[in-house]
Each structure stands twice: as C-alpha cells, then as structure tokens.
Design a protein around this motif. Structure first.
Motif, PDB file in Angstrom:
ATOM      1  N   UNK B 135     -19.480  11.318 -17.194  1.00  0.00           N
ATOM      2  CA  UNK B 135     -18.069  11.060 -17.493  1.00  0.00           C
ATOM      3  C   UNK B 135     -17.328  10.705 -16.218  1.00  0.00           C
ATOM      4  N   UNK B 136     -17.633  11.429 -15.131  1.00  0.00           N
ATOM      5  CA  UNK B 136     -16.949  11.133 -13.879  1.00  0.00           C
ATOM      6  C   UNK B 136     -17.307   9.731 -13.395  1.00  0.00           C
ATOM      7  N   UNK B 137     -18.586   9.414 -13.519  1.00  0.00           N
ATOM      8  CA  UNK B 137     -19.040   8.098 -13.065  1.00  0.00           C
ATOM      9  C   UNK B 137     -18.291   6.979 -13.771  1.00  0.00           C
ATOM     10  N   UNK B 138     -18.279   7.065 -15.085  1.00  0.00           N
ATOM     11  CA  UNK B 138     -17.638   5.973 -15.815  1.00  0.00           C
ATOM     12  C   UNK B 138     -16.130   5.980 -15.644  1.00  0.00           C
ATOM     13  N   UNK B 139     -15.563   7.163 -15.504  1.00  0.00           N
ATOM     14  CA  UNK B 139     -14.119   7.221 -15.261  1.00  0.00           C
ATOM     15  C   UNK B 139     -13.789   6.525 -13.948  1.00  0.00           C
ATOM     16  N   UNK B 140     -14.622   6.784 -12.934  1.00  0.00           N
ATOM     17  CA  UNK B 140     -14.365   6.155 -11.644  1.00  0.00           C
ATOM     18  C   UNK B 140     -14.460   4.639 -11.745  1.00  0.00           C
ATOM     19  N   UNK B 141     -15.476   4.174 -12.464  1.00  0.00           N
ATOM     20  CA  UNK B 141     -15.626   2.726 -12.613  1.00  0.00           C
ATOM     21  C   UNK B 141     -14.397   2.131 -13.306  1.00  0.00           C
ATOM     22  N   UNK B 142     -13.905   2.859 -14.317  1.00  0.00           N
ATOM     23  CA  UNK B 142     -12.744   2.333 -15.035  1.00  0.00           C
ATOM     24  C   UNK B 142     -11.494   2.373 -14.157  1.00  0.00           C
ATOM     25  N   UNK B 143     -11.366   3.431 -13.354  1.00  0.00           N
ATOM     26  CA  UNK B 143     -10.234   3.474 -12.408  1.00  0.00           C
ATOM     27  C   UNK B 143     -10.323   2.295 -11.445  1.00  0.00           C
ATOM     28  N   UNK B 144     -11.555   2.021 -11.054  1.00  0.00           N
ATOM     29  CA  UNK B 144     -11.771   0.910 -10.135  1.00  0.00           C
ATOM     30  C   UNK B 144     -11.277  -0.392 -10.747  1.00  0.00           C
ATOM     31  N   UNK B 145     -11.534  -0.519 -12.034  1.00  0.00           N
ATOM     32  CA  UNK B 145     -11.091  -1.753 -12.704  1.00  0.00           C
ATOM     33  C   UNK B 145      -9.566  -1.858 -12.657  1.00  0.00           C
ATOM     34  N   UNK B 146      -8.901  -0.748 -12.891  1.00  0.00           N
ATOM     35  CA  UNK B 146      -7.443  -0.742 -12.783  1.00  0.00           C
ATOM     36  C   UNK B 146      -6.993  -1.190 -11.398  1.00  0.00           C
ATOM     37  N   UNK B 147      -7.652  -0.624 -10.395  1.00  0.00           N
ATOM     38  CA  UNK B 147      -7.274  -0.981  -9.030  1.00  0.00           C
ATOM     39  C   UNK B 147      -7.465  -2.472  -8.777  1.00  0.00           C
ATOM     40  N   UNK B 148      -8.540  -3.007  -9.343  1.00  0.00           N
ATOM     41  CA  UNK B 148      -8.807  -4.434  -9.156  1.00  0.00           C
ATOM     42  C   UNK B 148      -7.710  -5.281  -9.793  1.00  0.00           C
ATOM     43  N   UNK B 149      -7.404  -4.961 -11.049  1.00  0.00           N
ATOM     44  CA  UNK B 149      -6.324  -5.697 -11.716  1.00  0.00           C
ATOM     45  C   UNK B 149      -5.044  -5.602 -10.898  1.00  0.00           C
ATOM     46  N   UNK B 150      -4.771  -4.380 -10.424  1.00  0.00           N
ATOM     47  CA  UNK B 150      -3.549  -4.181  -9.659  1.00  0.00           C
ATOM     48  C   UNK B 150      -3.518  -5.038  -8.417  1.00  0.00           C
ATOM     49  N   UNK B 151      -4.648  -5.089  -7.708  1.00  0.00           N
ATOM     50  CA  UNK B 151      -4.693  -5.893  -6.491  1.00  0.00           C
ATOM     51  C   UNK B 151      -4.416  -7.353  -6.789  1.00  0.00           C
ATOM     52  N   UNK B 152      -4.999  -7.823  -7.881  1.00  0.00           N
ATOM     53  CA  UNK B 152      -4.848  -9.248  -8.179  1.00  0.00           C
ATOM     54  C   UNK B 152      -3.459  -9.581  -8.710  1.00  0.00           C
ATOM     55  N   UNK B 153      -2.778  -8.598  -9.293  1.00  0.00           N
ATOM     56  CA  UNK B 153      -1.512  -8.922  -9.943  1.00  0.00           C
ATOM     57  C   UNK B 153      -0.295  -8.498  -9.124  1.00  0.00           C
ATOM     58  N   UNK B 154      -0.486  -7.673  -8.105  1.00  0.00           N
ATOM     59  CA  UNK B 154       0.664  -7.181  -7.355  1.00  0.00           C
ATOM     60  C   UNK B 154       1.362  -8.326  -6.632  1.00  0.00           C
ATOM     61  N   UNK B 155       2.680  -8.315  -6.698  1.00  0.00           N
ATOM     62  CA  UNK B 155       3.422  -9.314  -5.937  1.00  0.00           C
ATOM     63  C   UNK B 155       4.261  -8.644  -4.860  1.00  0.00           C
TER      64      UNK B 155
END
Lengths: 675, 537
Positions: B135-155
C-alpha cells in the motif's frame, strides 16, 4: 461548395499509387497475423500447405501490384504526365510541411514495373527455394515488407518519403541477410550492411536539410522545377532565382547537395568506398540476393541520381565525381570478381561493377542509358542469381565453384537459362545487355562530360565482365565433375516452380533490348515513356562513330567470353587458378582473392579503435572522470557530517528538517531585506 | 461554445493523491483491490487528460484553464496553474505512461511466482519482487504522479519548485526501500546530485523574484509576470567577460544546472545508470520516462522561456553539450552488458537529441525536441517493460547470458524489434519525425557552425544503430545460450511467449510508435506550438 472541391480533387488524384504500395502491406499483414493463426500448432505434416499458402499470398499481392503498375503504365502512355495520389501532411511543423503523396511518373513507372515483375517472379521462385525452411512465413513477410518499402522509395514524391522507403529497404536487407539468425557471422554481415547504409544515409539526411534550407522545399518535382528555372535564368538575371526560392542558392551549394546525395547513393548502391557490405550480404537466402542485392534495392542510388538529374546537370563537379567513382568501382570490382571462387561472391562483385557502369552513365549525363542498363541488369542479374540459387539448391548448399563442374548434364534447364543470362551480362550481340552497355559506352565517348579515359576503363571492364562470367559458367557447368559423392547422390534439377521464373527472366534478358531501342528506331509508344529527359547534345569531335563503338564492344565481349570459357575449362579434377592461367605472381592472386584487403583495413582503422574507445568510455571515463566529482562531493559531505555528528543524531529526517529550516530562514531574510 | 470547467487542472493534479490516500486505507495486499485502485486511478487520470486534450483550444497561445489562489501573499507565492500546448503534451505523456505502467504491473505482481519455481535468492535486484508494504509503495507512486502533474502545470515559480522537490521524495523512498542490493549507495548519490542542482534553482528563483520586485515593485513569482520583466537589461553579450558578469547568465545557469542534472546530460549523468539498475520496475519507468522530462520541460519553459538573451548567447554551447551526450551515451550503451544499463545510456543519448532540439531556438527544432520528449517517454517505458518481461523469463539482466530467444519467444522479439526501430529513429516510427525536425532545426540555426552540428547530430544515427543491433542480437539472435554451471537453469529458457495482457500493453506502445510515425498530426496537432511567439520574447 466543399463537396465540389473534394470531387474535383478526387478527379485529379487517384488512389492507384496507394494501392500499388498497399498490396504488399496487405500480404504482409495476412502472412504475419492470419497465417500463423491458421497453422497454429501444425508442425510437420502440413508444412507444405503452409508454405504454399504463405507463398502464394505473398506472390499474388505483388503480382496484382504488377498488374496495377501495368495499368498505370498504359494511363501514362496514353496522355497524362503523372498519376498523383491524394495527400496529407506528414511532419507538419512550422515551415517544415512534408506531404505524404505518391506520384507515378514516366520514370518511376519503369522502376515500379521492374520491382513488381522481378519481385513476383522471385516470390514465386522462393516458394520452391525456401520451401523446407522453418521460418518461411517470416521470410515472406520480410519480402513483402521489402517490396512495400522499395515501391515507396520509387513513388514517394518528397525526399523524406523517399528516405522512408530508403531506410525501409535497408532494414529489410538487414533482416533478410541475417535471416538465419543463429549464425553469428551472418548477423555480423547484416549489421555491417545496415551500418554502411546508415553511413551513406548521413549524406542523404544532410542533403535533405541543405535542400530544405537553400531551396525551401523537399518535394522532388518542386526541387527539379526550381533548379531548372535556376539554370535557365542563371545567365541572364541572377535576381530571378532568389525571387523564386527566396533563399540563397548558388552553384557551390548545388554541388554540395549533389555530392551529399551521392554519398547516400554510394552507401546504398555499394560503390567505392562503401561497397564492402554487398559481397557479405550474400549470406542471405539466394532469392533475396537476386531481388534486393542485385535487381532492385542496390539500384536505388542510380534511381535517385536520375530522379535529380536537373540538379546534377547544374553541377559539373559532382558529375565528374560520379563518373570517376562509377568507372573506378566498375573496374575495381571486376578485377576482384575474376579471382573469387564463391559463385555468389562472383555475382556480387559483378553487381558492384555493373552498378559502377550505371553511375558512370549518370556521371556523363546519359541518364536514359543508366535507367536502361538498370532495367536490363535487373533481368539478367536476377536470372543469374536465381540460376546460381538453383545450382546451390541442387548441390546441398555448396557455393564453392571449385567443387562444381560438369553440372550441365544434371541441370539442363538451369544451364540453358544461365547461359542466356551470361550472354546478356557479357554483352553478346542481340542480347539485352549488349544494347544497354553499348549505349553507355557510346555516351561516355560522345557526351561532353565523358572522355576517352573513361571510355577505355569502361571497355576494359566490359572485357573483364565477359571473362569472369564465362569463368563462372565454365567452372560450374562445363569441364570435369568435381563435386563430392554426397552431392552427386542428391543432385537434381529444381522443381518447376523455380524453373518458370528462370525461363521468364531468360526471355526478358534476351529481349530486354527492345525497351531502349529508341536510339535506333523511330520513337514508338514504348520508348516515349522510357525517354524522360532529352539527351544532352552529342559532341562533334569523336574518335569513333556509334557504329564503330558497337562493333568494337561486340568484338570485345565475344573474345572475352570465348577466352573465359576456354581458359577456365578443365579436364582435371583440380580447378585452374587464375595464377597459372595468367602467369601472375602468387601475391597478386592473394591480393585479388582477399579483395585487396579492404575489409581488413576498415577493421583496423575504424571498427577496432571505435570499439576500444567505447569500451574505455564505459569503464574508465565513467568511473574516473565523471564520477569523480560526485564522489569527492560525497566525501566532503560525509567528512563534514562526521565532524558535526556530535551535534546531530545522523538520521535523515533531522537533516531534512535542518535543511528546510535553513532554507526558510534564508528566504525570510532575503525577502525582508528587499522590503 | 463548450462550457469550460473551472478546476479541471486541480482535479487532474490531485486525483492520483486521492487514490493514494485510498490505497493507504484499503488492504492493498489483496490483489484485486490493488489492481482495481491502480487501474481506476490511471484510467480516470487518462480520461481526464484526454478530455483536457479534447477541449483544449489550439488557437489560444496563452495559458488556459488557469487557476489562481493566494497562498503566501507576503512572499509572493501563489497557487497558480494553467495549461498551454507544451504542458498539455506533458500531461498527456504522464497520463499515458502511468496508464501503461499500471496496466502492466498490476498483472505481473501476482503472476511471476508460480510460473516457474526457481530460486529468487540470488537475484537481488529482481524488478518484480513480491512487494512488501504494497500500500505504501503504490501510494508513493500515486503521490509521485500528483507531483509530476503539478510540476508540468504550475505557472508560479515557487509552486513549480514545490512540486519539483516533492517529486523527489517518493522517488527516494521507492528506490531506497524497494530497490536492489546497492540501493542505499545509489540513492545517496542521486540525492546529493539532484538536491545540489535544485538548491541553486531555489536561490535563482528567489533572486529572480527579488530583481523583479526591485524593477517593478510587484511581488510575484508568476511565470507570465516574470516573463514580462526587464530581464533583458541584465544581460550584456558584447564580450565574453561582460557576459560572464551578467546576472542573467548566472540565473540561467542555476536553473539549467538543476534541469540538466535531472535529465541527465553528460557530465552530470553518473547517478542515472545506477538508479535505473537498482530501482524497481515502476520506479524505473517513472524516473526515466517522466521525471527526466521534468528537466527537459523545465529547460523549455524556464531556461529558454525566461532567459531569452542568454539562451541565444549560449545555444551553441548547449547544442555541443547535447551532441556530446548523444555520441557518448550511444558509445557507452554499445559496451554495456546489463539490459537496464543499455537502456540508461540510450536514454542519455536520446536526452542529448532533446537538448539539441530545444536549443536550436527555432520552431522546427524545438517542436522536434518536444515531440521527442513524448516519444522517448513512450519508448523507454516500453524498453523497461520489455526488460522486465525478459527478466521474468530468463532470470538474468545480463545480455551476454541470453541469446537465441527469437526462436523461443517470437512475439517478444517482435515487440522489442519495434521498440528498437523507434530507438534508431527509422522513418515510419514516431522518433523519425522528432529527430528529423531536430536535424532540420539544427541546420537552420543562425550560427556558422550549424552544418557541423547537424553533421554530428546525424552521426548519432549510426551509433544508435550500432548499440541497438548489438543489444538485439545478443538477446534474441545467435545460438541459444546455455550456462554450463547451472545446467538445471536451462529449463526457464524454454520460456513462455508474451501473454495476452502483455501483448495488449506492447500493442498500445507499438500503435503509438507506428501510428505517430505515419500520421503525427493525429496526436500532435494540438500540442504543436508556434514556439517562436510562445517561448521567445
């Protein structure tokens, strides 16, 4: 309104070119997807059915493609100048707009016919030749993929599209050379072929970008049009050309473009210095050698230069380079061919030599002659290769001519057809090769770019051609039987599925000359299509007239052929080496047999140093150069950490906390200072 | 007119996090729940991205679907996000790669054990370990995805930095906990490298905001506002010395260093092969396909976008750096014996192409670079999946211990071959469109050495063919490898071919590779930009 427009465009364009290249693709998909599903789990007892099914699908699609090409040919011969397909933008980036459009015109239709005609014959032949192989379905998939790429190369209307086909045929060549992939040597040959082609492709790629920059378009017809305009206006108003292209274009740029394109042609058509892959490419199945490495793919370079003939006409320097390299390669390869003992290697070097002939023709401006020779060469060289394949098939895979001899008795049909093929390639009168070769010889002498020196080289090459071809026939079919008992036991004439293509090709190799007779006869319907650009003016001061050239070349080829037949005919079990016959020192024979050691030279100068360099990059440079900085940094941090250990517990969370605290305070300070 | 949803981007960003929290709450050891969560998360994410792609307005060259909320007004930090054609492609890339990655792993996790009973113990860096703390592993991966989206969309620059650093944390844990045997050593190296880079970036962001405040009196870290600032005055390219003493150059370098380390480009790449080798499959895919693209995206958006003058000044140098990466990466890949290291060095080589493309500073080359970001993400995902599929079958990462597999697993060899076609940028594959545009762009640069640069870029094509074919030959062709010592281990070599789900996954990738190669506009039409007006001033 829109409907009207689309109707109009549909009237102007035709899906015919699309169908011509799509059919091989359909065959490919059937054989790649449906055939394995049908014959799933079937191993031995239905293998023959599988071969026949896959083979006939593959042959049929190419044959339909051939019929469509014939149809296109008749459309073209009646009135229209080109058949254009509908198009869409392929890469479409800013000003880089390349349309995916296929155009069949009077030049490309000839190549289309050759590829589909010879292609379908070779597909048919392959059913017999490859019938016992396990990977036969894969083989037909690759062969169809090849036909698709080759046709795309021919009828693609823009340079990148041509390059698509160009790389595609290179890939298929790679796949088919290494078809028997468990053999390491064959794989190396395949890689060599691909890499050498890629070296040439750098030239082609750079030519493309240079054309795009200086001419502003990549569509072949546009480029030629602009260049023609450039040429006609060059003397009068220099400004004009800049208005047309809105780019910078001068004769130096044109020469560079021409030479870069030629680098691509050198790679694909195996000319000096990038020819060494072609003899090694013979490790593929023999029908592949016939189709790809003799009749079609390797002639792509010639085709490209003819395609861009207006461009080349504008650059005498590039023409001189092409003529020199072509003539040099023709002679060079012919001398090697004489000393080879592997039947396919002889033919491979012969192909290189003949391609040199075609480039020589291009280099002196005789584009028609080049295409004519390409056409006849496709017939007789495919015939010779298939004949050689038939011999190899009969002799259980033996390729060494020293172990043949006296096969005429056992393989009568193969013998007859191969005889015709060798007559044609040697240029014996009335066979197709005679006409095309003669036309090249005369053009070399007559055209302004040509010269007596080149003519001399070409004549010597023609003489050598007759000798090595006769040697091949003599060592294989005539004289004493030298094959082993095992071979004798299973010796058999090939099945009719292999003989039919041989006879058809023999027929074509005989009568192929009529496709180029325009020079002598009144232009008729055929020749009108073959002549696509008018020959440059023939020079006035000639040492020989055309009749004299013809007679002399006929004489040379006949003498050469008879000489070759008699010299190499043996009555003993030992085959004669060229050293004894020509009374040359052993060292020269060694040099010739080892192909002037060019492979070895490349190996020591280029391949090994590069390999060594790469090895040291990944071991030494990685560890001791690039990694050093970070290792040092790591050391510093850790030693600092040791000193600070009294303050901190050493767990990462604390470090992170302090790190964040530090950053925040820094931030706070910075912003407060600013106000 | 379509009704434009107001907080679509925020939903895209935080949706994976919601699923991450969900996965922490649910018993993830049960296969079907885990699969369900991962699959639904990636599917929702993908659908949202496609929806965004669908309603995205091509004609509008500014940021769309912008959201703005004050966060820490005193320091000028705001939660500001928006999407333009560059970040649209990045969002799509993230969604597609995550979808493919989750689709394949959700299958692999529970299946590799009972296919062949072999000894797991001497395979320390098994890419598909029976995952502990799933659960921790997959949660981390999903958090990572959020961070990625955030990086690409932040202005907002601070927000960008926030997401940029946040992305590092899950990655560290993923490798540090679930990685191979050398994981700790490798993770520290990675950590030092990237932290080192991003520290400079933070300082540069602060300085940039401060400079802007000084000039205009407006305290803001908004990209659009900073872009309009008078940064041009802070650069003097009249002489090398003057350039060296210009503040803009140093700001540029601070940003660029962070990005280049992340990509990575040659002198700063040594963390990458180790990390690729040690990290678990999902981690490897995310780091190579997506985290690396944070760097290239940053280059395009910030280094080039904010510092136009320096970019212009320094572009030949950056192109040379890129070319060194192309050639050096390819040469190193040529002599590797580990599958993952070959992939790693080939990624360095491809990153070089992207760097060259971006710093041609003309629309053709830059768009080519942008395409290559997407193409490479897809390619490297496929390569890592392939490597893990192979590992499952032959239980080794050493390509010298393979051979002759084409006969045993033909579908597998076909799939790998299609990937390699994209890798060597054969026409008809997606990479050709990208690399050809990069080449055209390079040649059209406004410097005298442009033809020379183009020559070296083209030379990369030979080198890539060299290592790609060596790689393929050693794995698929030749005689079937038999290890003398482990006679009993010959059994797994009679491996099973691709399974239906694996065929599906590779089919999707192959479809992208060939489809985009034949008709690139189908997908790229919306993500194409007139970069000249967009990024350059």
């Amino acid at each position: 309104m829109n409907e009207l427009q689309s109707l109009q465009t549909s009237l102007q364009t035709s899906f015919l070119p699309f169908w011509i290249i799509l059919l091989p693709l359909i065959g490919l998909i059937i054989n790649a997807v449906i055939t394995p599903l049908i014959f799933r789990g079937v191993h031995n007892h239905l293998h023959k059915t599988k071969v026949i099914f896959a083979g006939s699908v593959a042959t049929l699609v190419i044959f339909i493609s051939f019929l469509l090409s014939c149809y296109a040919y008749f459309i073209l011969s009646s009135n229209s100048s080109a058949i254009k397909s509908p198009s869409y933008l392929w890469p479409n980036i800013d000003t880089l707009k390349i349309s995916f459009q296929l155009v069949i015109d009077k030049l490309s239709i000839i190549l289309c016919l050759v590829v589909t005609a010879v292609g379908s014959l070779i597909h048919l032949y392959s059913i017999g030749y490859m019938g016992k192989d396990d990977g036969v379905v894969r083989y037909f998939v690759f062969l169809n993929l090849f036909c698709f790429s080759m046709l795309l190369l021919i009828i693609g209307n823009s340079l990148p599209l041509m390059f698509f086909g160009w790389e595609g045929v290179g890939l298929c060549s790679y796949l088919l050379i290494g078809f028997w992939y468990t053999d390491k040597e064959k794989l190396q040959n395949a890689t060599k072929a691909f890499i050498m082609n890629r070296i040439g492709d750098i030239g082609l790629l750079l030519a493309m970008v240079l054309i795009f920059k200086s001419i502003g378009t990549l569509e072949i017809s546009n480029i030629n049009q602009i260049i023609s305009t450039y040429q006609s206006t060059y003397q009068n108003t220099y400004q004009n050309i800049q208005q047309i292209t809105q780019q910078t274009l001068d004769s130096q740029t044109i020469t560079i473009i021409c030479l870069l394109l030629f680098v691509g042609a050198i790679g694909k058509s195996a000319q000096i210095p990038l020819y060494t892959w072609l003899p090694d490419a013979m490790s593929g199945p023999t029908p592949v050698s016939a189709l790809i490495h003799a009749a079609t793919m390797v002639t792509a370079g010639v085709y490209m230069i003819v395609r861009f003939s207006p461009l080349y006409q504008a650059s005498p320097t590039a023409m001189a380079v092409i003529a020199t390299i072509g003539a040099g390669t023709a002679l060079f390869a012919a001398t090697i061919a004489i000393a080879q003992n592997d039947i396919k290697k002889v033919l491979a070097y012969s192909t290189i030599s003949q391609l040199g002939f075609m480039f020589l023709a291009c280099g002196v401006g005789a584009y028609t002659a080049a295409i004519f020779h390409l056409l006849t060469h496709a017939f007789f060289k495919a015939l010779l290769f298939l004949g050689a394949g038939s011999v190899i098939h009969a002799c259980q895979g033996e390729q060494d001519m020293q172990k043949f001899g006296g096969l005429r008795k056992y393989l009568p049909h193969t013998f007859v057809t191969m005889m015709i093929g060798s007559f044609a390639i040697s240029g014996l009168p009335l066979f197709s090769g005679f006409f095309s070769k003669d036309e090249i010889l005369f053009s070399v002498l007559a055209l302004p770019y040509g010269g007596s020196g080149l003519y001399l080289i070409a004549t010597i090459t023609a003489f050598l051609t007759a000798i090595y071809t006769a040697r091949l026939i003599s060592m294989t079919f005539l004289g004493e039987e030298r094959f082993t008992v095992m071979v004798r036991k299973y010796l058999h004439e090939s099945p009719s599925v292999m003989l039919v293509p041989l006879y058809v090709l023999a027929f074509l190799a005989t009568i192929g000359g009529i496709f180029g007779l325009h020079h002598f006869l009144v232009p008729n319907n055929y020749s009108e299509i073959v002549i696509f650009s008018k020959l440059p003016e023939i020079g006035i001061h000639l040492p020989l007239t055309e009749r004299e050239v013809m007679i002399s070349s006929a004489f040379i080829s006949i003498v050469g052929f008879i000489l070759g037949l008699t010299l190499f005919r043996t009555k003993t079990k030992e085959s004669k080496s060229i050293r004894k016959i020509f009374k040359i020192p052993l060292s020269i024979q060694r040099v010739l047999e080892n192909k002037y050691y060019v492979d070895e030279i490349y190996d020591y100068i280029l391949v090994r140093p590069l390999r060594l360099f790469a090895y040291h990059c990944s071991i030494f440079v990685e560890q001791y150069v690039f990694d050093l900085v970070i290792v040092l940094l790591q050391r510093v941090i850790f030693s600092l950490g040791k000193k600070l250990r009294t303050l901190q517990s050493g767990d990462v969370q604390m470090y992170l906390l302090f790190f964040l605290l530090g950053i925040t305070s820094f931030l706070f300070l910075a912003l407060n200072f600013k106000g | 007119m379509l009704e434009r949803p107001t907080c679509l981007l925020s939903i895209i960003i935080f949706l994976p996090s919601v699923f991450a929290i969900l996965s922490l709450l649910l018993p993830m050891q049960k296969e079907w729940i885990r699969n369900l969560i991962l699959f639904s998360s990636s599917l929702c994410s993908l659908l949202l991205a496609l929806f965004l792609w669908n309603i995205f307005d091509v004609k509008n060259s500014g940021f769309q679907f912008s959201e703005f909320h004050e966060w820490i007004p005193k320091w000028g930090i705001a939660y500001a996000i928006g999407v333009d054609s560059i970040s649209l492609l990045m969002v799509l890339m993230t969604a597609i790669v995550a979808f493919i990655a989750f689709l394949s792993t959700s299958y692999n996790c529970h299946n590799h054990d009972h296919d062949h009973d072999h000894d797991h113990d001497h395979n320390h860096n098994h890419p598909l370990p029976a995952i502990k703390y799933a659960s921790a592993f997959y949660a981390l991966i999903l958090f990572l995805q959020t961070a990625l989206y955030g990086t690409f969309l932040a202005t907002d620059l601070f927000l960008f930095y926030f997401f940029w650093e946040i992305a590092l944390i899950p990655m560290l844990f993923i490798i540090g906990i679930w990685g191979g045997s050398k994981r700790l050593k490798v993770t520290i190296k990675f950590f030092i490298y990237t932290l080192f880079g991003s520290l400079f970036m933070l300082i540069a962001i602060i300085a940039l905001v401060a400079i802007h405040k000084e000039n205009t009196g407006v305290l803001s870290a908004q990209y659009n506002i900073l872009k309009q600032g008078q940064l041009a005055a802070y650069f003097d390219g009249s002489s090398p010395m003057a350039a060296l003493s210009s503040p803009q150059l140093w700001l540029f370098l601070a940003f660029t260093l962070a990005f280049i380390i992340k990509i990575p480009i040659v002198p700063f790449h040594t963390w990458q092969p180790d990390i690729y080798e040690e990290s678990p499959l999902l981690g490897a895919i995310f780091i190579s396909a997506l985290l690396a693209k944070m760097g290239t995206y940053g280059l395009l958006r910030f280094s080039i976008g904010l510092f136009a003058e320096v970019s212009n000044y320094i572009s030949p140098l950056m192109c040379i750096l890129g070319i060194v990466s192309i050639l050096y990466g390819a040469l190193c890949a040529w002599s590797q014996i580990s599958m993952k290291r070959v992939i790693a060095y080939s990624s360095i080589s491809h990153a070089g192409y992207i760097l060259v493309g971006l710093f041609t500073l003309n629309a053709i080359g830059m768009t080519g670079g942008l395409y290559q970001m997407f193409n490479h993400a897809l390619l490297v995902t496929g390569m890592f999946l392939m490597a893990s599929y192979l590992f499952e079958r032959v239980h080794t990462d050493n390509i010298r211990e393979m051979g002759g597999l084409a006969k045993i697993i033909p579908l597998h060899s076909l799939a790998l071959f299609i990937l390699l076609l994209s890798l060597i940028a054969l026409p008809g594959t997606n990479s050709f469109v990208g690399e050809f545009s990069i080449l055209v762009g390079t040649f059209n640069m406004n410097i005298r050495m442009a033809p020379l640069l183009a020559f070296f870029v083209a030379l990369g094509g030979i080198f890539s063919a060299l290592y790609a074919f060596r790689f393929y030959h050693l794995i698929m062709f030749g005689a079937i490898y038999k290890k003398e010592k482990h006679k009993e281990h010959r059994e797994p070599f009679l491996a099973f071919d691709l399974k239906i789900k694996e065929v599906l996954v590779m089919g999707i990738i192959a479809l992208f590779i060939l489809g985009l190669g034949i008709y690139p506009d189908l997908f790229f039409a919306k993500t194409k930009i007139s970069i000249t007006t967009k990024v350059m001033r």
